[in-house]
Scaffold this motif. Structure first.
Motif, PDB file in Angstrom:
ATOM      1  N   ARG A   1       0.828  -1.208   0.000  1.00 52.15           N
ATOM      2  CA  ARG A   1       0.000   0.000   0.000  1.00 52.15           C
ATOM      3  C   ARG A   1       0.865   1.261   0.000  1.00 52.15           C
ATOM      4  O   ARG A   1       0.520   2.259  -0.631  1.00 52.15           O
ATOM      5  CB  ARG A   1      -0.911  -0.001   1.236  1.00 52.15           C
ATOM      6  CG  ARG A   1      -2.052   0.973   1.160  1.00 52.15           C
ATOM      7  CD  ARG A   1      -3.115   0.630   2.184  1.00 52.15           C
ATOM      8  NE  ARG A   1      -4.267   1.502   2.069  1.00 52.15           N
ATOM      9  CZ  ARG A   1      -4.372   2.648   2.706  1.00 52.15           C
ATOM     10  NH1 ARG A   1      -3.396   3.056   3.496  1.00 52.15           N
ATOM     11  NH2 ARG A   1      -5.446   3.403   2.568  1.00 52.15           N
TER      12      ARG A   1
ATOM     13  N   SER B   1      -8.429  -4.601   0.903  1.00 50.12           N
ATOM     14  CA  SER B   1      -7.425  -3.847   1.653  1.00 50.12           C
ATOM     15  C   SER B   1      -7.691  -4.064   3.135  1.00 50.12           C
ATOM     16  O   SER B   1      -8.192  -3.190   3.841  1.00 50.12           O
ATOM     17  CB  SER B   1      -7.530  -2.357   1.269  1.00 50.12           C
ATOM     18  OG  SER B   1      -6.618  -1.604   2.011  1.00 50.12           O
ATOM     19  N   ASN B   2      -7.387  -5.265   3.603  1.00 53.31           N
ATOM     20  CA  ASN B   2      -7.706  -5.578   4.997  1.00 53.31           C
ATOM     21  C   ASN B   2      -6.574  -6.281   5.723  1.00 53.31           C
ATOM     22  O   ASN B   2      -6.806  -6.976   6.693  1.00 53.31           O
ATOM     23  CB  ASN B   2      -8.993  -6.414   5.073  1.00 53.31           C
ATOM     24  CG  ASN B   2      -8.815  -7.781   4.441  1.00 53.31           C
ATOM     25  OD1 ASN B   2      -7.771  -8.043   3.856  1.00 53.31           O
ATOM     26  ND2 ASN B   2      -9.809  -8.625   4.563  1.00 53.31           N
TER      27      ASN B   2
ATOM     28  N   TYR C   1      -4.202  -5.673   8.124  1.00 53.14           N
ATOM     29  CA  TYR C   1      -3.803  -4.676   9.128  1.00 53.14           C
ATOM     30  C   TYR C   1      -2.707  -5.288  10.000  1.00 53.14           C
ATOM     31  O   TYR C   1      -2.885  -6.375  10.565  1.00 53.14           O
ATOM     32  CB  TYR C   1      -4.990  -4.285  10.023  1.00 53.14           C
ATOM     33  CG  TYR C   1      -6.160  -3.687   9.274  1.00 53.14           C
ATOM     34  CD1 TYR C   1      -5.981  -2.963   8.096  1.00 53.14           C
ATOM     35  CD2 TYR C   1      -7.453  -3.838   9.776  1.00 53.14           C
ATOM     36  CE1 TYR C   1      -7.062  -2.421   7.443  1.00 53.14           C
ATOM     37  CE2 TYR C   1      -8.530  -3.292   9.120  1.00 53.14           C
ATOM     38  CZ  TYR C   1      -8.322  -2.590   7.948  1.00 53.14           C
ATOM     39  OH  TYR C   1      -9.389  -2.058   7.288  1.00 53.14           O
TER      40      TYR C   1
ATOM     41  N   ASN D   1      -6.015  -0.441  11.935  1.00 54.83           N
ATOM     42  CA  ASN D   1      -6.005   0.393  10.738  1.00 54.83           C
ATOM     43  C   ASN D   1      -5.760   1.829  11.159  1.00 54.83           C
ATOM     44  O   ASN D   1      -6.589   2.417  11.883  1.00 54.83           O
ATOM     45  CB  ASN D   1      -7.359   0.252  10.015  1.00 54.83           C
ATOM     46  CG  ASN D   1      -7.410   1.104   8.776  1.00 54.83           C
ATOM     47  OD1 ASN D   1      -6.415   1.683   8.357  1.00 54.83           O
ATOM     48  ND2 ASN D   1      -8.592   1.163   8.167  1.00 54.83           N
TER      49      ASN D   1
ATOM     50  N   ASN E   1      -2.184  -0.311   7.608  1.00 57.13           N
ATOM     51  CA  ASN E   1      -2.950  -0.946   6.525  1.00 57.13           C
ATOM     52  C   ASN E   1      -1.923  -1.271   5.442  1.00 57.13           C
ATOM     53  O   ASN E   1      -1.430  -0.383   4.765  1.00 57.13           O
ATOM     54  CB  ASN E   1      -4.038   0.015   6.013  1.00 57.13           C
ATOM     55  CG  ASN E   1      -4.972  -0.668   5.067  1.00 57.13           C
ATOM     56  OD1 ASN E   1      -4.764  -1.818   4.684  1.00 57.13           O
ATOM     57  ND2 ASN E   1      -6.027   0.032   4.690  1.00 57.13           N
TER      58      ASN E   1
END
Lengths: 172, 322
Positions: free
Chosen positions: A90, A120-121, A123, A128, A148
């Motif tokens: 990310r 997008s999970n 963490y 997050n 994240n």
């Protein structure tokens, strides 16, 4: 009571290791094409039969997980389908100022893939940083923890000539 | 009593010459019977097709299928504009063999083998017999047939020489059984990337509805399309589907290439040739005299007595004048 792990130093370590692994060791790349919404004309059916415009592609390091090639059979004959999953860091996307969304195009091995979904999970330590953890009355520095970490993009292959990015090359 | 009365009133049917002749035959082998009784087959109808370039007329289902393919490709000629290019829409018959679909039909696939749009697919789904148009009465003995005339026969040419000699050329006819009239149903699918492209193709196909589809140099059949179903779907993990399906109803006919038809039906016949004898007279009776055979060198020459008689007469005249 305060959090011990997943602080900025830990996240920085993970980021550094991941970048080295993805960029220098595995070294897989894919290019992202984002459509130019303002330039591309859309008809009443919500489609672009005419020219479709894209921003310049952005080349990014990623992990690539490929499904098996599928050959569905129908009256048209043997078709071809291939689902590919791209995993981006990310932070790389943030640095390149790219937000991958559904409908974007990914170029990989001279084939084009349309983005079905973005996940997008992942963490780090389950936190997050975009969530307002600082407002927690028991732990008021939780916003300094977690990350994240990735964007996982699921795609499917699309017929090469549909986009018209390089039609002659795609057809033959 | 009634039977006798019935037989008494029955109109007598004279025997044919063949029946009379066969009645006199006493077969040598009683078990085998009279060899002349070979059934009712008329050997006069069995004419050879040697050196005949006319193919016995047949029209199969494949001919009808090909007429649809021809009409799509050569008359409707569907096309779309894609990425600024005019692309002719490929037309295929449904569910081809795997090797043909994936290896030979590369023109509508990209380099990965994915089928590109647009594409039109059709396939026959039903064939229904129509019983209210024609009937050949009995398929094993088709007595109801139409006749084609052969327009030209090289072995029986008709030129100025034949005109001068008042020769009428012999005509050759090819009887063809009454066809099986059928109604064929085809399921067609048009697949494109965009509805806008699909609309154009539907408009073109719909315009061709209710007309005669096929190659004008071969066969044409009345075709009818009643409705178009449009499907526009987004499925998870797949490309957007834009396609239209429609049923094509085609009124056709079939003349099969079966051995049953060839055995029972007349395949070819000619009209009756005539030789006309006329009466001529002559005042010179010497023309009927027997000729004389002379040998000149290595050749044998028949000198007609009439010629010699004429020469004598000419000599007499010249002597008289002289």
């Amino acid at each position: 009571m305060c959090a011990l792990f997943g602080g900025s130093r830990d996240v920085s370590l993970f980021r550094g290791l991941s970048r080295e692994l993805v960029g220098d060791i595995i070294s897989q790349q894919a290019a992202i094409y984002k459509p130019q919404l303002a330039e591309t004309k859309v008809n009443i059916y919500g489609e672009t039969p005419g020219t479709r415009y894209f921003d310049e592609p952005v080349l990014l390091n990623c992990l690539i997980s490929r499904d098996d090639q599928a050959y569905p059979e129908s009256d048209l004959g043997i078709d071809f389908n291939w689902g590919v999953e791209f995993r981006f860091l990310r932070d790389d996307l943030i640095d390149a100022n790219v937000l991958i969304e559904i409908g974007d195009i990914v170029l990989y091995q001279e084939s084009y893939y349309e983005v079905n979904s973005t996940v997008s999970n992942q963490y780090v330590v389950g936190k997050n940083p975009d969530y307002p953890n600082a407002e927690n009355p028991l732990e008021n520095d939780l916003d300094q923890f977690g990350s994240n970490f990735s964007v996982i993009v699921k795609t499917h292959i699309i017929p090469a000539d549909k986009l018209g990015i390089s039609p002659k090359k795609e057809r033959f | 009593m009634n039977d006798n009365q019935a037989s008494y009133n029955r109109k007598p049917v004279p025997k044919s010459q063949k029946e009379i002749s066969n009645g006199f035959v006493d077969p040598y082998d009683q078990n085998l019977g009279n060899p002349n009784n070979f059934g009712s087959k008329n050997r006069g109808h069995e004419q050879s097709f040697r050196n005949d370039t006319v193919k016995p007329f047949t029209l199969g289902i494949q001919d009808i299928d090909e007429s649809i393919m021809y009409y799509f490709k050569n008359v409707i000629k569907p096309f779309v504009i894609q990425n600024g290019e005019r692309i002719n829409v490929p037309i295929i018959y449904g569910a081809p063999e795997r090797w043909k679909s994936f290896q030979k039909d590369g023109y509508y696939r990209d380099k990965n083998g994915k089928i590109m749009s647009p594409i039109i697919l059709f396939k026959r789904t039903n064939l229904q017999k129509v019983r209210n148009i024609g009937n050949k009465l009995d398929a094993n003995n088709p007595v109801n047939f139409g006749v084609f005339q052969k327009r030209y026969t090289s072995g029986n040419a008709y030129g100025p020489f034949e005109v001068l000699n008042n020769r009428i050329p012999e005509k050759t006819y090819y009887p063809v059984i009454v066809p099986d009239y059928v109604t064929l149903q085809y399921s067609c699918t048009i697949q494109t990337y965009y509805i806008e492209q699909l609309n154009k193709i539907i408009e073109a196909v719909n315009y061709a509805s209710d007309s005669y589809w096929g190659n004008p140099e071969r066969f044409k059949f009345s075709a009818r399309i009643d409705s178009f179903n449009t499907i526009n779907e987004l499925n998870q993990g797949q490309d957007r589907i834009v396609k239209s399906t429609f049923d094509l109803t085609l009124n056709g006919y079939i003349i099969p290439d079966t051995i049953q038809k060839n055995l029972t039906a007349i395949n070819k016949f000619t009209d009756k040739s005539k030789i006309i004898f006329s009466v001529e007279t002559t005042s010179d009776a010497s023309v009927f005299e027997k000729g004389e055979v002379e040998t000149r060198g290595n050749r044998t020459v028949v000198t007609n007595s009439s010629t010699s008689g004429r020469n004598k007469e000419a000599q007499n005249r010249s002597n008289t004048i002289g």
